[in-house]
Scaffold this motif. Structure first.
Motif, PDB file in Angstrom:
ATOM      1  N   THR A  72       0.839  -1.197   0.000  1.00 18.87           N
ATOM      2  CA  THR A  72       0.000   0.000   0.000  1.00 18.87           C
ATOM      3  C   THR A  72       0.877   1.251   0.000  1.00 18.87           C
ATOM      4  OG1 THR A  72      -0.093   0.213   2.413  1.00 18.87           O
ATOM      5  CG2 THR A  72      -1.750  -1.219   1.366  1.00 18.87           C
ATOM      6  N   ARG A  73       0.290   2.353  -0.340  1.00 19.60           N
ATOM      7  CA  ARG A  73       1.022   3.620  -0.371  1.00 19.60           C
ATOM      8  C   ARG A  73       1.666   3.929   0.978  1.00 19.60           C
ATOM      9  NH1 ARG A  73       1.914   8.708  -0.590  1.00 19.60           N
ATOM     10  NH2 ARG A  73       1.940   9.848  -2.524  1.00 19.60           N
ATOM     11  N   GLU A  74       1.039   3.481   2.044  1.00 21.11           N
ATOM     12  CA  GLU A  74       1.526   3.760   3.395  1.00 21.11           C
ATOM     13  C   GLU A  74       2.565   2.752   3.864  1.00 21.11           C
ATOM     14  OE1 GLU A  74      -1.852   3.463   2.671  1.00 21.11           O
ATOM     15  OE2 GLU A  74      -2.035   5.631   2.414  1.00 21.11           O
ATOM     16  N   ASP A  75       2.784   1.683   3.088  1.00 17.46           N
ATOM     17  CA  ASP A  75       3.674   0.604   3.516  1.00 17.46           C
ATOM     18  C   ASP A  75       4.124  -0.185   2.287  1.00 17.46           C
ATOM     19  OD1 ASP A  75       5.011  -1.306   5.047  1.00 17.46           O
ATOM     20  OD2 ASP A  75       3.195  -2.440   5.462  1.00 17.46           O
ATOM     21  N   ILE A  76       5.259   0.214   1.688  1.00 18.46           N
ATOM     22  CA  ILE A  76       5.684  -0.377   0.424  1.00 18.46           C
ATOM     23  C   ILE A  76       7.034  -1.065   0.550  1.00 18.46           C
ATOM     24  CG2 ILE A  76       6.336   0.090  -1.959  1.00 18.46           C
ATOM     25  CD1 ILE A  76       4.515   2.474  -1.912  1.00 18.46           C
ATOM     26  N   TRP A  77       7.000  -2.380   0.284  1.00 18.90           N
ATOM     27  CA  TRP A  77       8.231  -3.152   0.174  1.00 18.90           C
ATOM     28  C   TRP A  77       8.360  -3.624  -1.262  1.00 18.90           C
ATOM     29  CZ3 TRP A  77       8.646  -7.169   4.730  1.00 18.90           C
ATOM     30  CH2 TRP A  77       8.633  -6.486   5.957  1.00 18.90           C
ATOM     31  N   ILE A  78       9.586  -3.660  -1.740  1.00 15.33           N
ATOM     32  CA  ILE A  78       9.865  -4.226  -3.055  1.00 15.33           C
ATOM     33  C   ILE A  78      11.047  -5.186  -2.937  1.00 15.33           C
ATOM     34  CG2 ILE A  78       8.959  -2.259  -4.376  1.00 15.33           C
ATOM     35  CD1 ILE A  78      11.913  -1.401  -4.830  1.00 15.33           C
ATOM     36  N   VAL A  79      11.194  -6.045  -3.937  1.00 11.65           N
ATOM     37  CA  VAL A  79      12.335  -6.953  -4.022  1.00 11.65           C
ATOM     38  C   VAL A  79      13.132  -6.570  -5.261  1.00 11.65           C
ATOM     39  CG1 VAL A  79      13.065  -9.342  -4.335  1.00 11.65           C
ATOM     40  CG2 VAL A  79      11.040  -8.834  -2.951  1.00 11.65           C
ATOM     41  N   VAL A  80      14.454  -6.428  -5.084  1.00  9.08           N
ATOM     42  CA  VAL A  80      15.354  -6.180  -6.209  1.00  9.08           C
ATOM     43  C   VAL A  80      16.559  -7.097  -6.017  1.00  9.08           C
ATOM     44  CG1 VAL A  80      16.782  -4.493  -7.426  1.00  9.08           C
ATOM     45  CG2 VAL A  80      14.598  -3.775  -6.444  1.00  9.08           C
ATOM     46  N   HIS A  81      16.763  -7.985  -6.960  1.00  9.40           N
ATOM     47  CA  HIS A  81      17.881  -8.936  -6.923  1.00  9.40           C
ATOM     48  C   HIS A  81      17.937  -9.708  -5.605  1.00  9.40           C
ATOM     49  CE1 HIS A  81      19.474  -7.700 -10.746  1.00  9.40           C
ATOM     50  NE2 HIS A  81      19.465  -6.441 -10.368  1.00  9.40           N
ATOM     51  N   GLY A  82      16.781 -10.180  -5.150  1.00 11.46           N
ATOM     52  CA  GLY A  82      16.738 -11.025  -3.959  1.00 11.46           C
ATOM     53  C   GLY A  82      16.895 -10.290  -2.640  1.00 11.46           C
ATOM     54  N   LEU A 113       8.951   7.137  -1.459  1.00  7.19           N
ATOM     55  CA  LEU A 113       7.899   7.269  -2.470  1.00  7.19           C
ATOM     56  C   LEU A 113       7.792   8.689  -3.025  1.00  7.19           C
ATOM     57  CD1 LEU A 113       5.670   5.654  -3.903  1.00  7.19           C
ATOM     58  CD2 LEU A 113       4.120   6.391  -2.110  1.00  7.19           C
ATOM     59  N   ASP A 114       7.725   9.677  -2.153  1.00  8.07           N
ATOM     60  CA  ASP A 114       7.568  11.066  -2.598  1.00  8.07           C
ATOM     61  C   ASP A 114       8.835  11.650  -3.210  1.00  8.07           C
ATOM     62  OD1 ASP A 114       4.896  11.148  -1.807  1.00  8.07           O
ATOM     63  OD2 ASP A 114       5.411  11.799   0.223  1.00  8.07           O
ATOM     64  N   GLU A 115       9.977  11.020  -2.962  1.00  9.93           N
ATOM     65  CA  GLU A 115      11.256  11.534  -3.460  1.00  9.93           C
ATOM     66  C   GLU A 115      11.689  10.893  -4.772  1.00  9.93           C
ATOM     67  OE1 GLU A 115      14.232  11.163  -0.402  1.00  9.93           O
ATOM     68  OE2 GLU A 115      12.734  11.530   1.155  1.00  9.93           O
ATOM     69  N   HIS A 116      11.039   9.819  -5.187  1.00  8.82           N
ATOM     70  CA  HIS A 116      11.475   9.088  -6.376  1.00  8.82           C
ATOM     71  C   HIS A 116      11.421   9.986  -7.609  1.00  8.82           C
ATOM     72  CE1 HIS A 116      10.986   5.921  -9.601  1.00  8.82           C
ATOM     73  NE2 HIS A 116      12.142   5.626  -9.037  1.00  8.82           N
ATOM     74  N   PRO A 117      12.558  10.201  -8.270  1.00  9.61           N
ATOM     75  CA  PRO A 117      12.594  11.091  -9.439  1.00  9.61           C
ATOM     76  C   PRO A 117      11.695  10.641 -10.590  1.00  9.61           C
ATOM     77  CG  PRO A 117      14.825  10.589  -8.696  1.00  9.61           C
ATOM     78  CD  PRO A 117      13.887   9.695  -7.925  1.00  9.61           C
ATOM     79  N   GLY A 118      11.441   9.343 -10.685  1.00 12.28           N
ATOM     80  CA  GLY A 118      10.593   8.819 -11.762  1.00 12.28           C
ATOM     81  C   GLY A 118       9.116   8.857 -11.430  1.00 12.28           C
ATOM     82  N   GLY A 119       8.772   9.412 -10.274  1.00 12.99           N
ATOM     83  CA  GLY A 119       7.377   9.471  -9.846  1.00 12.99           C
ATOM     84  C   GLY A 119       6.992   8.285  -8.994  1.00 12.99           C
ATOM     85  N   GLU A 120       5.954   8.459  -8.230  1.00 11.70           N
ATOM     86  CA  GLU A 120       5.526   7.404  -7.306  1.00 11.70           C
ATOM     87  C   GLU A 120       4.831   6.246  -8.006  1.00 11.70           C
ATOM     88  OE1 GLU A 120       1.202   9.051  -5.843  1.00 11.70           O
ATOM     89  OE2 GLU A 120       2.942   9.612  -4.671  1.00 11.70           O
ATOM     90  N   GLU A 121       4.263   6.478  -9.182  1.00 12.18           N
ATOM     91  CA  GLU A 121       3.461   5.462  -9.859  1.00 12.18           C
ATOM     92  C   GLU A 121       4.230   4.175 -10.106  1.00 12.18           C
ATOM     93  OE1 GLU A 121       3.809   8.616 -11.171  1.00 12.18           O
ATOM     94  OE2 GLU A 121       1.946   9.396 -10.359  1.00 12.18           O
ATOM     95  N   VAL A 122       5.471   4.297 -10.580  1.00 19.14           N
ATOM     96  CA  VAL A 122       6.247   3.098 -10.904  1.00 19.14           C
ATOM     97  C   VAL A 122       6.540   2.275  -9.656  1.00 19.14           C
ATOM     98  CG1 VAL A 122       8.531   4.180 -10.799  1.00 19.14           C
ATOM     99  CG2 VAL A 122       8.142   2.204 -12.287  1.00 19.14           C
ATOM    100  N   ILE A 123       6.759   2.929  -8.534  1.00 18.31           N
ATOM    101  CA  ILE A 123       6.984   2.189  -7.294  1.00 18.31           C
ATOM    102  C   ILE A 123       5.679   1.537  -6.845  1.00 18.31           C
ATOM    103  CG2 ILE A 123       7.609   2.356  -4.857  1.00 18.31           C
ATOM    104  CD1 ILE A 123       9.611   4.500  -5.605  1.00 18.31           C
ATOM    105  N   LEU A 124       4.589   2.267  -6.929  1.00 15.53           N
ATOM    106  CA  LEU A 124       3.295   1.713  -6.532  1.00 15.53           C
ATOM    107  C   LEU A 124       2.929   0.485  -7.368  1.00 15.53           C
ATOM    108  CD1 LEU A 124       1.304   5.014  -5.949  1.00 15.53           C
ATOM    109  CD2 LEU A 124       1.986   3.351  -4.206  1.00 15.53           C
ATOM    110  N   GLU A 125       3.293   0.492  -8.649  1.00 17.72           N
ATOM    111  CA  GLU A 125       3.007  -0.641  -9.528  1.00 17.72           C
ATOM    112  C   GLU A 125       3.748  -1.901  -9.094  1.00 17.72           C
ATOM    113  OE1 GLU A 125       3.927   0.395 -13.563  1.00 17.72           O
ATOM    114  OE2 GLU A 125       2.507   2.053 -13.570  1.00 17.72           O
ATOM    115  N   VAL A 176       0.334  -9.379  -6.288  1.00 20.12           N
ATOM    116  CA  VAL A 176      -0.248  -9.253  -4.952  1.00 20.12           C
ATOM    117  C   VAL A 176      -1.683  -9.729  -5.029  1.00 20.12           C
ATOM    118  CG1 VAL A 176      -0.894  -7.623  -3.145  1.00 20.12           C
ATOM    119  CG2 VAL A 176       1.239  -7.307  -4.383  1.00 20.12           C
ATOM    120  N   PRO A 177      -2.068 -10.645  -4.142  1.00 21.08           N
ATOM    121  CA  PRO A 177      -3.465 -11.092  -4.161  1.00 21.08           C
ATOM    122  C   PRO A 177      -4.398  -9.926  -3.855  1.00 21.08           C
ATOM    123  CG  PRO A 177      -2.199 -12.244  -2.452  1.00 21.08           C
ATOM    124  CD  PRO A 177      -1.292 -11.254  -3.101  1.00 21.08           C
ATOM    125  N   HIS A 178      -5.458  -9.827  -4.611  1.00 19.00           N
ATOM    126  CA  HIS A 178      -6.428  -8.762  -4.379  1.00 19.00           C
ATOM    127  C   HIS A 178      -7.459  -9.235  -3.364  1.00 19.00           C
ATOM    128  CE1 HIS A 178      -4.853  -6.276  -7.553  1.00 19.00           C
ATOM    129  NE2 HIS A 178      -4.797  -7.359  -8.314  1.00 19.00           N
TER     130      HIS A 178
END
Length: 104
Positions: A17-27, A36-48, A87-89
């Motif tokens: 969720t926007r309030e709690d975002i974890w991602i995996v990159v290379h394990g 999220l608010d600082e990402h130069p490419g915008g928040e959308e790509v992280i949210l996706e 992510v399961p809906h």
């Protein structure tokens, strides 16, 4: 030396969720909520990619060495097992849907 925490795909998926975002990159697992608010490419790509494996997207964009160094600041642990790819809906209760239509 401190032990690194390992997270399963199921645990990672819960942080999508926007309030709690974890991602995996290379394990590696990163809590990028505060970025999220600082990402130069915008928040959308992280949210996706919230709660899933973002390795391909991270590499496809061609992040700089500085971006790779910055990512280390958000490291929280290693992936254990398979990386989640979706992510399961959760089903929205019918009562919530009815309530939303009444407000329109």
């Amino acid at each position: 030396m401190s032990k690194v925490t390992a997270y399963t795909g199921e645990q990672i998926q819960k942080h999508s969720t926007r309030e709690d975002i974890w991602i995996v990159v290379h394990g590696k697992v990163y809590d990028v909520t505060k970025f999220l608010d600082e990402h130069p490419g915008g928040e959308e790509v992280i949210l996706e990619h919230a709660g899933i494996d973002a390795t391909e997207a991270f590499e496809d964009i061609g992040h700089s060495d500085d971006a790779r160094e910055l990512l280390k600041d958000y490291f929280i642990g290693d992936l254990e097992g398979e990386a989640p790819t979706s992510v399961p809906h959760t089903k929205v209760p019918d009562s919530d849907i009815a309530h939303r239509h009444k407000q329109s």
